[in-house]
Design a protein around this motif. Structure first.
Motif, PDB file in Angstrom:
ATOM      1  N   THR A   1       0.838  -1.197   0.000  1.00 22.17           N
ATOM      2  CA  THR A   1       0.000   0.000   0.000  1.00 22.17           C
ATOM      3  C   THR A   1       0.876   1.251   0.000  1.00 22.17           C
ATOM      4  O   THR A   1       2.104   1.154  -0.029  1.00 22.17           O
ATOM      5  N   ASN A   2       0.239   2.415   0.084  1.00 21.55           N
ATOM      6  CA  ASN A   2       0.991   3.668   0.164  1.00 21.55           C
ATOM      7  C   ASN A   2       1.898   3.687   1.388  1.00 21.55           C
ATOM      8  O   ASN A   2       2.994   4.240   1.352  1.00 21.55           O
ATOM      9  N   LYS A   3       1.467   3.088   2.499  1.00 21.94           N
ATOM     10  CA  LYS A   3       2.318   3.015   3.679  1.00 21.94           C
ATOM     11  C   LYS A   3       3.573   2.208   3.369  1.00 21.94           C
ATOM     12  O   LYS A   3       4.678   2.580   3.755  1.00 21.94           O
ATOM     13  N   SER A   4       3.415   1.112   2.653  1.00 13.59           N
ATOM     14  CA  SER A   4       4.572   0.300   2.249  1.00 13.59           C
ATOM     15  C   SER A   4       5.532   1.125   1.409  1.00 13.59           C
ATOM     16  O   SER A   4       6.749   1.064   1.590  1.00 13.59           O
ATOM     17  N   MET A   5       4.973   1.892   0.485  1.00 14.14           N
ATOM     18  CA  MET A   5       5.805   2.717  -0.396  1.00 14.14           C
ATOM     19  C   MET A   5       6.525   3.793   0.406  1.00 14.14           C
ATOM     20  O   MET A   5       7.704   4.070   0.149  1.00 14.14           O
ATOM     21  N   THR A   6       5.865   4.379   1.405  1.00 20.23           N
ATOM     22  CA  THR A   6       6.513   5.378   2.254  1.00 20.23           C
ATOM     23  C   THR A   6       7.685   4.762   3.001  1.00 20.23           C
ATOM     24  O   THR A   6       8.766   5.347   3.074  1.00 20.23           O
TER      25      THR A   6
ATOM     26  N   ALA B   1       2.394   8.321  -4.260  1.00 24.91           N
ATOM     27  CA  ALA B   1       3.354   7.354  -3.714  1.00 24.91           C
ATOM     28  C   ALA B   1       4.462   7.066  -4.721  1.00 24.91           C
ATOM     29  O   ALA B   1       5.640   6.974  -4.347  1.00 24.91           O
ATOM     30  N   TYR B   2       4.104   6.936  -5.988  1.00 23.60           N
ATOM     31  CA  TYR B   2       5.125   6.705  -7.017  1.00 23.60           C
ATOM     32  C   TYR B   2       6.050   7.914  -7.147  1.00 23.60           C
ATOM     33  O   TYR B   2       7.255   7.763  -7.323  1.00 23.60           O
ATOM     34  N   PHE B   3       5.498   9.124  -7.047  1.00 26.14           N
ATOM     35  CA  PHE B   3       6.338  10.318  -7.112  1.00 26.14           C
ATOM     36  C   PHE B   3       7.314  10.363  -5.940  1.00 26.14           C
ATOM     37  O   PHE B   3       8.468  10.735  -6.101  1.00 26.14           O
ATOM     38  N   LYS B   4       6.852   9.972  -4.742  1.00 28.80           N
ATOM     39  CA  LYS B   4       7.758   9.917  -3.589  1.00 28.80           C
ATOM     40  C   LYS B   4       8.908   8.952  -3.857  1.00 28.80           C
ATOM     41  O   LYS B   4      10.058   9.239  -3.564  1.00 28.80           O
ATOM     42  N   LEU B   5       8.571   7.796  -4.404  1.00 27.41           N
ATOM     43  CA  LEU B   5       9.603   6.801  -4.702  1.00 27.41           C
ATOM     44  C   LEU B   5      10.592   7.351  -5.732  1.00 27.41           C
ATOM     45  O   LEU B   5      11.807   7.249  -5.544  1.00 27.41           O
ATOM     46  N   LEU B   6      10.084   7.921  -6.791  1.00 22.12           N
ATOM     47  CA  LEU B   6      10.972   8.458  -7.824  1.00 22.12           C
ATOM     48  C   LEU B   6      11.878   9.558  -7.263  1.00 22.12           C
ATOM     49  O   LEU B   6      13.068   9.602  -7.599  1.00 22.12           O
ATOM     50  N   ASN B   7      11.339  10.407  -6.430  1.00 23.11           N
ATOM     51  CA  ASN B   7      12.163  11.461  -5.829  1.00 23.11           C
ATOM     52  C   ASN B   7      13.227  10.886  -4.914  1.00 23.11           C
ATOM     53  O   ASN B   7      14.351  11.385  -4.861  1.00 23.11           O
TER      54      ASN B   7
END
Length: 78
Positions: free
Chosen positions: A35-40, A67-73
Protein backbone atom coordinates in the motif's frame (compact mmCIF):
# COMPACT_ATOMS: atom_id res chain seq x y z
CA UNK A 1 14.57 -12.00 -4.67
CA UNK A 2 11.09 -12.73 -5.96
CA UNK A 3 8.25 -12.39 -3.45
CA UNK A 4 5.51 -11.90 -6.03
CA UNK A 5 1.94 -13.05 -5.47
CA UNK A 6 2.20 -13.06 -1.67
CA UNK A 7 0.22 -10.98 0.79
CA UNK A 8 3.09 -9.03 2.35
CA UNK A 9 0.81 -6.44 3.93
CA UNK A 10 1.30 -2.71 4.51
CA UNK A 11 3.98 -3.10 7.20
CA UNK A 12 6.34 -5.32 5.19
CA UNK A 13 9.17 -2.78 4.85
CA UNK A 14 8.73 -1.39 8.36
CA UNK A 15 9.33 -4.82 9.90
CA UNK A 16 12.08 -5.90 7.52
CA UNK A 17 15.70 -5.71 8.59
CA UNK A 18 17.22 -3.08 6.31
CA UNK A 19 20.38 -5.15 6.00
CA UNK A 20 18.28 -7.70 4.11
CA UNK A 21 17.68 -5.20 1.29
CA UNK A 22 21.11 -3.60 1.27
CA UNK A 23 22.84 -6.00 -1.15
CA UNK A 24 19.91 -7.13 -3.28
CA UNK A 25 20.25 -6.46 -6.98
CA UNK A 26 16.73 -7.53 -7.92
CA UNK A 27 13.55 -7.22 -5.88
CA UNK A 28 10.28 -8.42 -7.42
CA UNK A 29 7.20 -7.49 -5.40
CA UNK A 30 4.48 -7.73 -8.02
CA UNK A 31 0.96 -8.38 -6.72
CA UNK A 32 1.96 -8.41 -3.05
CA UNK A 33 -0.81 -6.16 -1.68
CA UNK A 34 1.59 -3.38 -0.76
CA UNK A 35 0.00 0.00 0.00
CA UNK A 36 0.99 3.67 0.16
CA UNK A 37 2.32 3.01 3.68
CA UNK A 38 4.57 0.30 2.25
CA UNK A 39 5.80 2.72 -0.40
CA UNK A 40 6.51 5.38 2.25
CA UNK A 41 8.58 2.88 4.24
CA UNK A 42 10.48 1.82 1.11
CA UNK A 43 11.06 5.45 0.16
CA UNK A 44 12.50 6.19 3.60
CA UNK A 45 14.81 3.21 3.26
CA UNK A 46 16.11 4.47 -0.09
CA UNK A 47 16.60 7.97 1.32
CA UNK A 48 18.59 6.86 4.37
CA UNK A 49 20.51 3.76 3.29
CA UNK A 50 22.88 2.80 0.52
CA UNK A 51 21.44 0.14 -1.73
CA UNK A 52 22.30 -1.76 -4.88
CA UNK A 53 18.87 -2.63 -6.32
CA UNK A 54 19.04 -2.55 -10.11
CA UNK A 55 15.64 -4.07 -10.90
CA UNK A 56 12.60 -3.23 -8.74
CA UNK A 57 9.18 -4.55 -9.77
CA UNK A 58 6.25 -3.08 -7.83
CA UNK A 59 3.56 -3.79 -10.41
CA UNK A 60 0.00 -4.78 -9.50
CA UNK A 61 -0.02 -3.15 -6.06
CA UNK A 62 -2.26 -0.47 -4.53
CA UNK A 63 -0.22 2.72 -4.86
CA UNK A 64 -1.40 6.21 -5.68
CA UNK A 65 0.39 8.51 -8.09
CA UNK A 66 1.71 10.49 -5.11
CA UNK A 67 3.35 7.35 -3.71
CA UNK A 68 5.13 6.70 -7.02
CA UNK A 69 6.34 10.32 -7.11
CA UNK A 70 7.76 9.92 -3.59
CA UNK A 71 9.60 6.80 -4.70
CA UNK A 72 10.97 8.46 -7.82
CA UNK A 73 12.16 11.46 -5.83
CA UNK A 74 13.91 9.23 -3.30
CA UNK A 75 15.72 7.40 -6.09
CA UNK A 76 16.70 10.67 -7.71
CA UNK A 77 18.47 11.94 -4.58
CA UNK A 78 20.06 8.61 -3.71
Amino acid sequence: MNLSHNDLGPDFFATLDHQALKNLQELVLANTRLTNKSMTDLTEFFQHHKFSVVNLDLSQNCFTVEAYFKLLNSLKVS
